[in-house]
Design an enzyme around this catalytic site. Structure first.
Site, PDB file in Angstrom:
ATOM      1  N   GLY A  42       0.780  -1.243   0.000  1.00  0.00           N
ATOM      2  CA  GLY A  42       0.000   0.000   0.000  1.00  0.00           C
ATOM      3  C   GLY A  42       0.808   1.287   0.000  1.00  0.00           C
ATOM      4  CD  GLU A  97       1.822   1.839   7.754  1.00  0.00           C
ATOM      5  OE1 GLU A  97       1.444   1.602   6.585  1.00  0.00           O
ATOM      6  OE2 GLU A  97       1.673   1.042   8.682  1.00  0.00           O
ATOM      7  CG  ASP A  98      -1.068   2.317   3.129  1.00  0.00           C
ATOM      8  OD1 ASP A  98      -0.737   2.127   4.324  1.00  0.00           O
ATOM      9  OD2 ASP A  98      -1.585   1.414   2.449  1.00  0.00           O
ATOM     10  CG  ASP A 101      -8.077   1.498  10.293  1.00  0.00           C
ATOM     11  OD1 ASP A 101      -8.850   2.425  10.521  1.00  0.00           O
ATOM     12  OD2 ASP A 101      -8.480   0.326  10.127  1.00  0.00           O
ATOM     13  CG  PHE A 150     -12.653   0.360   3.044  1.00  0.00           C
ATOM     14  CD1 PHE A 150     -11.871  -0.350   3.953  1.00  0.00           C
ATOM     15  CD2 PHE A 150     -12.408   0.190   1.679  1.00  0.00           C
ATOM     16  CE1 PHE A 150     -10.883  -1.202   3.511  1.00  0.00           C
ATOM     17  CE2 PHE A 150     -11.421  -0.668   1.236  1.00  0.00           C
ATOM     18  CZ  PHE A 150     -10.657  -1.375   2.159  1.00  0.00           C
ATOM     19  CB  VAL A 151     -10.024   5.520   1.745  1.00  0.00           C
ATOM     20  CG1 VAL A 151     -10.912   6.564   2.407  1.00  0.00           C
ATOM     21  CG2 VAL A 151      -8.904   5.111   2.701  1.00  0.00           C
ATOM     22  CG  ASP A 157      -5.716  -3.531  -1.046  1.00  0.00           C
ATOM     23  OD1 ASP A 157      -5.301  -2.920  -0.042  1.00  0.00           O
ATOM     24  OD2 ASP A 157      -6.027  -4.737  -1.030  1.00  0.00           O
ATOM     25  NE  ARG A 163      -2.281  -3.254  -3.594  1.00  0.00           N
ATOM     26  CZ  ARG A 163      -2.350  -3.282  -2.272  1.00  0.00           C
ATOM     27  NH1 ARG A 163      -2.270  -2.171  -1.575  1.00  0.00           N
ATOM     28  NH2 ARG A 163      -2.495  -4.427  -1.629  1.00  0.00           N
TER      29      ARG A 163
HETATM   30  P1  IMP Z   1      -4.062  -0.821  11.224  1.00  0.00           P
HETATM   31  O1  IMP Z   1      -3.160  -1.864  11.776  1.00  0.00           O
HETATM   32  O2  IMP Z   1      -5.485  -1.018  11.663  1.00  0.00           O
HETATM   33  O3  IMP Z   1      -3.598   0.602  11.485  1.00  0.00           O
HETATM   34  O4  IMP Z   1      -4.197  -1.032   9.675  1.00  0.00           O
HETATM   35  C1  IMP Z   1      -3.174  -0.919   8.846  1.00  0.00           C
HETATM   36  C2  IMP Z   1      -3.463  -1.434   7.456  1.00  0.00           C
HETATM   37  O5  IMP Z   1      -4.837  -1.746   7.193  1.00  0.00           O
HETATM   38  C3  IMP Z   1      -3.104  -0.359   6.473  1.00  0.00           C
HETATM   39  O6  IMP Z   1      -1.723  -0.320   6.222  1.00  0.00           O
HETATM   40  C4  IMP Z   1      -3.920  -0.770   5.279  1.00  0.00           C
HETATM   41  O7  IMP Z   1      -3.227  -1.745   4.534  1.00  0.00           O
HETATM   42  C5  IMP Z   1      -5.160  -1.385   5.861  1.00  0.00           C
HETATM   43  N1  IMP Z   1      -6.280  -0.407   5.876  1.00  0.00           N
HETATM   44  C6  IMP Z   1      -6.790   0.235   6.936  1.00  0.00           C
HETATM   45  N2  IMP Z   1      -7.805   1.050   6.572  1.00  0.00           N
HETATM   46  C7  IMP Z   1      -7.931   0.920   5.228  1.00  0.00           C
HETATM   47  C8  IMP Z   1      -8.794   1.527   4.239  1.00  0.00           C
HETATM   48  O8  IMP Z   1      -9.686   2.353   4.515  1.00  0.00           O
HETATM   49  N3  IMP Z   1      -8.604   1.131   2.952  1.00  0.00           N
HETATM   50  C9  IMP Z   1      -7.652   0.235   2.582  1.00  0.00           C
HETATM   51  N4  IMP Z   1      -6.815  -0.345   3.470  1.00  0.00           N
HETATM   52  C10 IMP Z   1      -6.950  -0.008   4.781  1.00  0.00           C
HETATM   53 MG    MG Z   2      -0.628  -0.881   4.383  1.00  0.00          MG
END
Ligand code: IMP
Ligand code: MG
Length: 194
Positions: A42, A97-98, A101, A150-151, A157, A163
């Site tokens: 990502g 990071e992309d 979350d 959700f984006v 993706d 992507r």
């Molecule tokens: P976290 O561990 O919950 O912070 O999530 C991290 C990963 O979840 C990110 O690096 C993304 O790959 C994926 N992710 C979280 N939210 C989204 C979203 O809205 N769209 C797509 N991927 C997401």
């Molecule tokens: Mg990611």
């Protein structure tokens, strides 16, 4: 709005934010050679543009991970499938990071990176979905404070698709996308204007 997805951040907004982040990082790291580390897949688009917006010598490195189910269930524990071959000791590391979350994945990877004793370690995320944060984590550099939607696009993706959308879209009807992951393909053929 009944559209399955709509533009949240257009390509021009993204370009401007990434350039501003690049200028800020350039100013903060004058005289140093930062090491940008991102996670496949990502973060690739963002890293590619960010690196070109930083006017300093730098390195780019990549890691690949696989998650054990949902981040929440696994407490963000991941398996490192691909590691970088560079010694981070004494280096100025920027973890790119992309999207952050829940923050669980980043927290886990930051622990891994911190154990390698860099001189400094900061987080730069394009999107900060701070409303969903479980693991306390305040990235030093943030592109956009992202709503709890959700984006997709610009690296992000749904089931490995989308992507390559140049804009970031928010999904308004996740049920429709789950029912048919190809439902947004027309956007790839004729992308939404910025
Ligand atoms: P976290 O561990 O919950 O912070 O999530 C991290 C990963 O979840 C990110 O690096 C993304 O790959 C994926 N992710 C979280 N939210 C989204 C979203 O809205 N769209 C797509 N991927 C997401
Ligand atoms: Mg990611």
């Amino acid at each position: 709005m009944t559209e399955v997805a709509s533009v949240l951040y257009g390509r021009e907004d993204i370009r401007r934010r990434v350039e501003a982040l690049g200028r800020t990082i350039t100013g903060d790291y004058v005289g140093r050679e930062p090491v940008l580390v991102t996670v496949l897949r990502g973060g690739v688009m963002f890293l590619a543009d960010l690196a070109r917006a930083i006017d300093l010598p730098l390195e780019t490195h990549f890691m690949a991970i696989s998650r054990y189910g949902q981040a929440e269930e696994s407490q963000g524990r991941v398996q490192i499938l691909l590691d970088m071959d560079t010694d981070l000791a004494g280096r100025d590391v920027i973890f790119v990071e992309d999207i952050v979350d829940t923050g669980l994945t980043s927290r886990y990877l930051l622990r891994v990176l911190r154990a390698r004793t860099p001189a400094s370690l900061e987080v730069c995320t394009l999107l900060d979905k701070s409303a969903r944060r479980i693991a306390p984590l305040a990235p030093r550099y943030v592109g956009f404070d992202c709503p709890d939607r959700f984006v997709i696009g610009y690296g992000l993706d749904f089931a490995e698709r989308y992507r390559n959308l140049p804009d970031i879209l928010q999904v308004n009807d996740l049920a429709a996308l789950r029912a048919d992951p190809h439902v947004l393909t027309p956007l790839l053929l004729a992308p939404a204007a910025a």
